[in-house]
Design an enzyme around this catalytic site. Structure first.
Site, mmCIF file in Angstrom:
data_model
loop_
_atom_site.group_PDB
_atom_site.id
_atom_site.type_symbol
_atom_site.label_atom_id
_atom_site.label_comp_id
_atom_site.label_asym_id
_atom_site.label_seq_id
_atom_site.Cartn_x
_atom_site.Cartn_y
_atom_site.Cartn_z
ATOM 1 N NE ARG A 62 -2.828 0.264 2.834
ATOM 2 C CZ ARG A 62 -2.256 1.084 4.811
ATOM 3 N NH1 ARG A 62 -2.250 1.889 4.446
ATOM 4 N NH2 ARG A 62 -2.410 0.383 5.417
ATOM 5 C CE1 TYR A 115 -16.616 9.217 -15.992
ATOM 6 C CE2 TYR A 115 -16.529 9.498 -12.843
ATOM 7 C CZ TYR A 115 -16.866 8.470 -13.977
ATOM 8 O OH TYR A 115 -16.428 7.196 -13.925
ATOM 9 C CG ASP A 193 -10.464 14.500 -15.456
ATOM 10 O OD1 ASP A 193 -9.931 13.916 -16.314
ATOM 11 O OD2 ASP A 193 -11.515 13.888 -14.697
ATOM 12 C CE LYS A 218 -13.240 5.862 -18.046
ATOM 13 N NZ LYS A 218 -13.547 7.103 -17.443
HETATM 14 C C1 LIG Z 1 -13.894 7.411 -16.586
HETATM 15 C C2 LIG Z 1 -13.702 9.421 -16.102
HETATM 16 C C3 LIG Z 1 -13.242 9.493 -14.390
HETATM 17 C C4 LIG Z 1 -13.149 8.637 -13.057
HETATM 18 O O1 LIG Z 1 -12.097 7.508 -13.698
HETATM 19 P P1 LIG Z 1 -12.261 5.914 -12.661
HETATM 20 O O2 LIG Z 1 -10.792 5.545 -12.718
HETATM 21 O O3 LIG Z 1 -14.008 5.695 -13.467
HETATM 22 O O4 LIG Z 1 -12.061 6.254 -11.275
HETATM 23 C C5 LIG Z 1 -12.695 11.045 -14.166
HETATM 24 N N1 LIG Z 1 -13.011 11.916 -15.012
HETATM 25 C C6 LIG Z 1 -13.060 11.066 -16.127
HETATM 26 C C7 LIG Z 1 -13.625 12.674 -17.153
HETATM 27 C C8 LIG Z 1 -13.642 10.312 -16.607
HETATM 28 O O5 LIG Z 1 -14.194 9.787 -17.706
#
Ligand SMILES: *Cc1c(COP(=O)(O)O)cnc(C)c1O
Length: 401
Positions: A62, A115, A193, A218
């Site tokens: 961790r 998101y 982000d 993603k």
């Molecule tokens: C999917 C996504 C997240 C969150 O990511 P996870 O891996 O699903 O926790 C945050 N911001 C955007 C723009 C996303 O597409």
């Protein structure tokens, strides 16, 4: 080796494959997985060193894991950042960063289109901790400057936004925040982000952002087979996040780190193909009689195309279309696709579609939908790397049903 080129001077595609100089001991070409929860101390002296904060001693995964450490270094290199921290998910990267940098009584200013997970964290969790979130108009950045006050600790922005693919001008955002900072003589963190654009298409650090976060579930992962997140920043910031992350506990599994490392090698190649397919598909939709509107930052018809051109190398793999006939017709199209899959996520090699009013934006009031620029006839498309002719044919068939 003498006079070895700094890995920082290499191009993206090369960095993605070779990363930092890993595994100097074994020479293994692929990254070994240290699938272990704990590490033996050769002597109690080591245990003491660890307890005293010596970061070179591995104790428990961790806190530290060699596989994860190597992937973090590769990601930092790719993202042109001093350091990167991997987390168990994109949400874990976002929540850990915010809980580290913002405290009770302070506030966050954010773009309204977010998101879903981030939106719910802002709406449902942060208020319990005494942290307020207010939303600024992404097309009125002098307005953002006016909103900044003594309590403002962090600016949060997504660009392009989900699902309307609106662009926030990063250069203007940063200059307006810096102007306000002078007034309050204080640092305000700017956190972007970058999941939709990816670091391949958009480099927020070049415009003065402090923190870049990407959901590696993603595009970076890219194969729809893992959950993870990364936050990159200067070491003075990541040191704090890394420390807090040990307590919040959202550490990534070593096997997922390994999968990410494998994904990194084809990351630029995949995104390049996704950019190309998305642009071709967007242009194709523009000529289609059943498509009312196409939203793609790379099209001249996109309301923020000029801003996109200034800050994006290419325009990404996300395309949103609006179908004549509302949600009912959009459902018919989605249900008749044979290649593209109806699934929530994005960024994988396979083309995925979703209807925002039935997925990310379900149960929202008309006013909320308006605020997020969502209409019932919208279909969000995460364009994959299939042959473009097959994709066009698939959509053409489904649109005609
Ligand atoms: C999917 C996504 C997240 C969150 O990511 P996870 O891996 O699903 O926790 C945050 N911001 C955007 C723009 C996303 O597409």
């Amino acid at each position: 080796m003498k006079n070895k080129k700094s890995p920082y001077s290499l191009h993206l595609a090369t960095k993605a494959i070779h990363g930092m100089d890993i595994n100097p001991r074994t020479g293994s070409v692929s990254l070994p997985i240290h699938q272990t929860s704990t590490y033996r101390f050769t002597k109690t002296e080591e245990a003491i060193k660890f307890a005293e904060g010596d970061e070179s001693v591995y104790a428990y995964s961790r806190y530290h894991n060699p596989t994860t450490d190597d992937v973090q270094q590769s990601l930092a290199l790719l993202m042109d950042a001093e350091d990167a921290v991997l987390c168990a998910s994109g949400m874990s990267a976002i929540t850990t960063t915010i809980l580290t940098l913002v405290k009770s009584g302070q506030e966050i200013l954010s773009t309204p289109s977010l998101y879903g997970g981030t939106y719910r964290f802002f709406r449902d969790e942060l208020p319990k901790l005494g942290i307020t979130v207010r939303y600024f108009d992404p097309q009125d950045l002098p307005g953002l400057k006016k909103m900044i006050n003594e309590q403002t600790a962090l600016i949060f922005a997504e660009t392009p936004t989900n699902p309307s693919l609106e662009i926030v001008n990063l250069k203007k955002l940063v200059s307006n925040v810096h102007n306000a900072e002078e007034k309050f003589s204080r640092n305000i963190f700017i956190m972007i982000d970058n999941t939709f654009a990816t670091i391949i298409n958009q480099q927020p650090f070049n415009f003065g952002a402090d923190i870049v976060v990407e959901s590696t579930s993603k595009y970076i992962g890219g194969h729809s087979d893992l959950i993870g997140g990364v936050v990159a920043a200067r070491k003075v910031i990541t040191n704090r996040i890394r420390q807090a992350a040990k307590s919040y506990g959202g550490s990534i599994d070593p096997f997922v780190s390994y999968l990410l490392h494998r994904s990194l090698k084809t990351f630029p190649l995949r995104v390049e193909k996704q950019n190309e397919n998305a642009l071709a598909l967007a242009k194709y939709f523009e000529t289609h009689p059943r498509v009312k509107r196409v939203l793609y930052p790379g099209l001249k018809s996109h309301p923020n195309h000029t801003a996109a051109k200034k800050q994006m190398r290419h325009y990404g793999g996300m395309v949103t279309i609006e179908i004549k006939g509302g949600a009912e017709r959009a459902t018919r199209v989605v249900d008749n696709l044979q290649i593209a899959l109806n699934a929530m996520s994005l960024g994988g090699v396979e083309t995925l579609v979703s209807i925002p009013v039935y997925s990310s934006h379900i149960n929202m009031t008309d006013a909320e939908l308006d605020l997020h620029g969502v209409t019932p006839g919208m279909i969000r498309i995460s364009v994959g790397i299939e042959d473009i002719n097959d994709l066009k044919e698939d959509f053409d068939r489904a649109l005609r049903v």
